[in-house]
Design an enzyme around this catalytic site. Structure first.
Site, mmCIF file in Angstrom:
data_model
loop_
_atom_site.group_PDB
_atom_site.id
_atom_site.type_symbol
_atom_site.label_atom_id
_atom_site.label_comp_id
_atom_site.label_asym_id
_atom_site.label_seq_id
_atom_site.Cartn_x
_atom_site.Cartn_y
_atom_site.Cartn_z
ATOM 1 N N ASP A 11 43.855 11.952 -0.747
ATOM 2 C CA ASP A 11 43.950 11.377 0.682
ATOM 3 C C ASP A 11 45.814 10.980 0.764
ATOM 4 O O ASP A 11 45.979 10.286 -0.223
ATOM 5 C CB ASP A 11 43.181 10.207 0.938
ATOM 6 C CG ASP A 11 43.107 9.744 2.367
ATOM 7 O OD1 ASP A 11 42.113 9.771 3.157
ATOM 8 O OD2 ASP A 11 44.156 9.117 3.019
ATOM 9 N N ILE A 12 46.227 11.091 1.779
ATOM 10 C CA ILE A 12 47.512 10.755 1.828
ATOM 11 C C ILE A 12 47.862 9.151 2.100
ATOM 12 O O ILE A 12 48.900 8.690 2.061
ATOM 13 C CB ILE A 12 48.240 11.430 3.295
ATOM 14 C CG1 ILE A 12 49.707 11.479 3.256
ATOM 15 C CG2 ILE A 12 47.634 10.705 4.517
ATOM 16 C CD1 ILE A 12 50.086 12.265 4.269
ATOM 17 N N GLY A 72 34.559 4.901 12.857
ATOM 18 C CA GLY A 72 36.225 5.108 12.282
ATOM 19 C C GLY A 72 36.485 6.520 12.023
ATOM 20 O O GLY A 72 37.570 6.632 11.054
ATOM 21 N N GLN A 73 35.840 7.461 12.497
ATOM 22 C CA GLN A 73 36.473 8.931 12.389
ATOM 23 C C GLN A 73 37.819 9.223 12.971
ATOM 24 O O GLN A 73 37.794 8.897 14.243
ATOM 25 C CB GLN A 73 35.338 9.892 12.870
ATOM 26 C CG GLN A 73 35.895 11.325 12.312
ATOM 27 C CD GLN A 73 34.686 12.445 12.742
ATOM 28 O OE1 GLN A 73 33.651 11.944 13.413
ATOM 29 N NE2 GLN A 73 34.771 13.722 12.208
ATOM 30 N N HIS A 111 34.347 15.598 6.743
ATOM 31 C CA HIS A 111 34.947 15.350 5.302
ATOM 32 C C HIS A 111 34.273 14.122 4.659
ATOM 33 O O HIS A 111 33.647 13.544 5.292
ATOM 34 C CB HIS A 111 36.480 15.063 5.481
ATOM 35 C CG HIS A 111 36.874 14.012 6.290
ATOM 36 N ND1 HIS A 111 36.970 14.316 7.671
ATOM 37 C CD2 HIS A 111 36.980 12.822 6.123
ATOM 38 C CE1 HIS A 111 37.418 13.051 8.253
ATOM 39 N NE2 HIS A 111 37.436 12.240 7.425
ATOM 40 N N ASN A 165 32.653 9.219 8.052
ATOM 41 C CA ASN A 165 32.609 8.454 9.166
ATOM 42 C C ASN A 165 32.387 9.412 10.106
ATOM 43 O O ASN A 165 32.892 10.346 10.209
ATOM 44 C CB ASN A 165 34.044 7.850 9.406
ATOM 45 C CG ASN A 165 34.209 6.772 8.202
ATOM 46 O OD1 ASN A 165 33.531 6.097 7.699
ATOM 47 N ND2 ASN A 165 35.780 7.012 7.804
#
Ligand code: AMP
Ligand code: ZN
Length: 114
Positions: free
Chosen positions: A30-31, A93-94, A100, A87
């Site tokens: 994750d970034i 909260g998507q 994913h 999510n």
């Protein structure tokens, strides 16, 4: 989906830190990590939300969980424990509408999430 950031990562149109790939999923870091280990396991098929799962594509979910298990081992978070989060929609909260599974570990997780 041409405007989907995860499809672009899957198609290698934008770079990411890929840690695992097979015919069904790609897993990359994750970034904006929320834990020492934060990996996204992403089906290669563009499925917008969990509501779009069906009899034909549901196998990617169990496969993603099996990949998460192996990644937990290789990342060294299997023994202390980890969390998988998915999510769905606005209240869930998507933010990226290509399903994913967040694999989170390396610290104690509180409950309930905010
Ligand atoms: P969600 O909010 O559950 O839809 O999760 C989307 C996740 O994708 C967030 O944790 C973001 O930090 C992450 N993300 C967004 N863009 C990228 C990217 N280009 N590479 C890696 N992770 C990303
Ligand atoms: Zn997509």
């Amino acid at each position: 989906m041409s405007d989907c950031i995860f499809c672009k990562i899957i198609n290698k149109e934008i770079s990411s830190n890929i840690v695992y790939e097979d015919n069904l999923v790609v897993a990359f870091r994750d970034i904006n990590p929320q834990a020492p280990v934060h990996i996204l396991i992403v089906p290669k098929e563009h499925i917008p939300t969990l509501l779009d799962l069906n009899e034909n594509n549901k196998h990617v979910v169990s496969h993603a969980y099996m990949v998460a298990k192996e990644l937990a081992k290789s990342e060294g978070i299997d023994e202390k424990g980890y969390r998988i989060v998915s999510n769905c929609g606005n209240d869930g909260g998507q933010t990226v509408y290509h399903i994913h599974f967040h694999l989170l570990g390396g610290r104690f997780m509180t409950w309930p999430p905010g």
